[in-house]
Design an enzyme around this catalytic site. Structure first.
Site, PDB file in Angstrom:
ATOM      1  N   GLY A  38       0.811  -1.228   0.000  1.00  0.00           N
ATOM      2  CA  GLY A  38       0.000   0.000   0.000  1.00  0.00           C
ATOM      3  C   GLY A  38       0.838   1.270   0.000  1.00  0.00           C
ATOM      4  N   ALA A 181       2.619  16.476   9.136  1.00  0.00           N
ATOM      5  CA  ALA A 181       3.810  15.615   9.090  1.00  0.00           C
ATOM      6  C   ALA A 181       4.345  15.474   7.659  1.00  0.00           C
ATOM      7  CB  ALA A 181       3.481  14.258   9.677  1.00  0.00           C
ATOM      8  N   ALA A 266       0.304  19.426   0.262  1.00  0.00           N
ATOM      9  CA  ALA A 266       0.311  18.423   1.346  1.00  0.00           C
ATOM     10  C   ALA A 266      -0.781  18.802   2.337  1.00  0.00           C
ATOM     11  CB  ALA A 266       1.682  18.383   2.006  1.00  0.00           C
ATOM     12  N   VAL A 267      -2.004  18.790   1.826  1.00  0.00           N
ATOM     13  CA  VAL A 267      -3.123  19.296   2.631  1.00  0.00           C
ATOM     14  C   VAL A 267      -4.054  18.174   3.089  1.00  0.00           C
ATOM     15  CG1 VAL A 267      -3.130  21.611   1.624  1.00  0.00           C
ATOM     16  CG2 VAL A 267      -4.425  19.781   0.507  1.00  0.00           C
ATOM     17  N   HIS A 441      21.839   5.065  31.334  1.00  0.00           N
ATOM     18  CA  HIS A 441      22.634   6.290  31.139  1.00  0.00           C
ATOM     19  C   HIS A 441      23.858   5.964  30.301  1.00  0.00           C
ATOM     20  CE1 HIS A 441      24.515  10.124  31.979  1.00  0.00           C
ATOM     21  NE2 HIS A 441      25.643   9.452  32.243  1.00  0.00           N
TER      22      HIS A 441
END
Ligand code: FAD
Length: 462
Positions: A38, A181, A266-267, A441
């Site tokens: 897809g 995005a 890109a809406v 850490h």
């Protein structure tokens, strides 16, 4: 040609549904008119991340002396960058082909159209129509780039995401309309490659769904990277009659003309729900989405829908989760509805953004009394060592019961850190429990623990 389950569409919704259905013992087929995987694998999540990886490596090379190294004649080969991305997508699609075979799922090539009586007509490339039937038909036909009436895409100068990841030549100047995005990922990629990018955003902030502090920090990062951002602005029209494009942009101060080689629209997305037989079968659709219940059953028994075609966040992991929930319910398993309030959202530009749950504003509006903590990566040892000190982790807790209401991150690699907050929220973790969970850490993930500590006035490294 009778199956237990037929899935129409093989995106992350469809192919994952088919695999889970097969695992549950259903004789399963998936119908696909293009490539397996897809949008996500072929034209979305994966090829964009391949492009962004090239951008990241190039950016590192450009700043190699920051790390005490030297490299000369650093350059890029745009065509090769595109080729690499396409190669990654092809490899992923082949991977799905392998998974289909492994799980004994029949792949039916062609366009599927549902009919009454739990039947599906599949039209192949030659126009031959074959009828299949199944006890359960799952529609997972996904979506495509949405076209605004004043921004029709010609695929050459006014383009959608597919063309944006296969341009034959790198544009010198590009307008990106929309700062969700998809918009900002392409803006970042092209800017890193050396294209002059302008983002036009209708809302007062970029990445407008994010927490305001994240949006502001990201807006500053875009500016620092040299991307021009026009907020509270809308492209009214675009003229493609000349060599490039001239966009007329309505801003708060009046009209402005922007020139570029390419305009990327890109809406948002438009669902693939046309010509798949919904009207004939009588399946209810509302505002471009197929209406389903908590287990993705449509109003007609035996027909289901999942993924981008149904309401909810249009994300690959949502599509997959919906498909799994749908077939598990069909199989009679005890399955719970998806909690759409606990879906992580990620943006993979630089800095990355990752978030889950309520923004601070939404939490306040919902009436919660809050404990908010923030830890900047500028105080993180790992971020200093890596040279990635931009950004922060922000956590939001309910002051009364300690519920983890939201987590918002901006910085290097945060998309790989958000799962901690998603799992914590799923397990109804309190801030105290996160604080008492020893984090390794030095890691960027320590910032989550420190942000929680900050919320409870126990922060160590600030
Ligand atoms: C540029 C871009 C970047 C993205 N990045 C991310 C990301 O980083 N993370 C994320 O979670 N999401 C991302 N997304 C969104 C994500 O790709 C979609 O949410 C996801 O692909 C939806 O999955 P789906 O299975 O519902 O549909 P799709 O992936 O759209 O798949 C639908 C499939 O159905 C097929 N089809 C349609 N109609 C028929 C028919 N009649 N017969 C047979 N087959 C048919 C199509 O060919 C397609 O293969 C991105 C999207 C884009 C465009």
């Amino acid at each position: 040609m009778k199956y237990d389950v037929i899935v129409i569409g093989s995106g992350p919704g469809g192919y994952v549904t088919a695999i889970r259905a097969s695992q549950l013992g259903f004789k399963t087929a998936v119908v696909e008119r293009e490539s397996l995987g897809g949008i996500c694998l072929n034209w979305g999540c994966i090829p964009t991340k391949a492009l962004l990886k090239s951008a990241q490596v190039y950016d590192y090379l450009k700043h190699v002396d920051d790390y005490g190294l030297k490299a000369e004649a650093i350059d890029k080969d745009f065509e090769a960058v595109i080729k690499r991305s396409r190669g990654v997508a092809e490899g992923m699609s082949k991977g799905v082909q392998f998974l289909m075979k492994k799980n004994k799922i029949d792949v039916i090539k062609g366009s599927g159209k549902i009919k009454a009586g739990k039947k599906v007509d599949v039209t192949d490339a030659d126009g031959t129509v074959t009828e299949f039937s199944a006890d359960h038909i799952i529609i997972a036909t996904g979506a495509r780039s949405r076209e605004l009436p004043n921004l029709p895409q010609d695929g050459k100068k006014v383009i959608g995401y597919r063309q944006a990841m296969t341009l034959p030549e790198q544009p010198k100047k590009m307008i990106v309309v929309g700062s969700g995005a998809i918009g900002v990922e392409f803006a970042h990629f092209y800017n890193s490659m050396g294209t002059e990018v302008t983002i036009v955003e209708f809302m007062p902030n970029v990445v407008p769904v994010e927490d305001e502090e994240v949006s502001k920090a990201f807006g500053n990062a875009l500016k620092k990277a040299g991307i021009k951002v026009m907020l509270n602005s809308a492209v009214e029209s675009v003229d493609t009659s000349g060599e490039g494009v001239v966009a007329t942009v309505k801003t708060k101060k009046g009209e402005e003309k922007l020139e570029a080689d390419i305009l990327l629209s890109a809406v948002g997305i438009k669902t693939n729900i046309e010509n798949i037989g919904l009207e004939e079968v009588g399946i209810v659709v509302d505002r471009d989405k197929i209406i389903v219940n908590d287990f993705y059953q449509t109003n007609i028994p035996g027909y289901y829908a999942i993924g981008d075609v149904v309401p909810g966040q249009a994300l690959a992991h949502v599509a997959s989760a919906e498909g799994i929930t749908c077939v598990e319910k069909i199989a009679g398993l005890h399955t719970e509805p998806i909690d759409y309030g606990n879906i992580p959202g990620c943006t993979y530009a630089y800095p990355e953004i990752a978030s889950v749950g309520l923004t601070e504003k939404a939490a306040k509006e919902a009436g919660y009394e809050l404990k908010v903590g923030k830890f900047p990566f500028s105080a993180s040892g790992k971020a200093s060592a890596a040279g990635t000190k931009e950004g922060f982790v922000k956590v939001i807790f309910d002051a009364k019961y300690g519920e983890w209401l939201g987590c918002h991150m901006i910085g290097a690699g945060v998309t790989d850190m958000i799962a901690e907050a998603v799992l914590g929220r799923k397990l109804e973790t309190t801030g105290h429990e996160v604080l008492k969970t020893v984090h390794p850490h030095p890691t960027m993930s320590e910032a989550v623990m420190e942000a929680v500590a900050a919320a409870y006035d126990e922060v160590i490294h600030l």
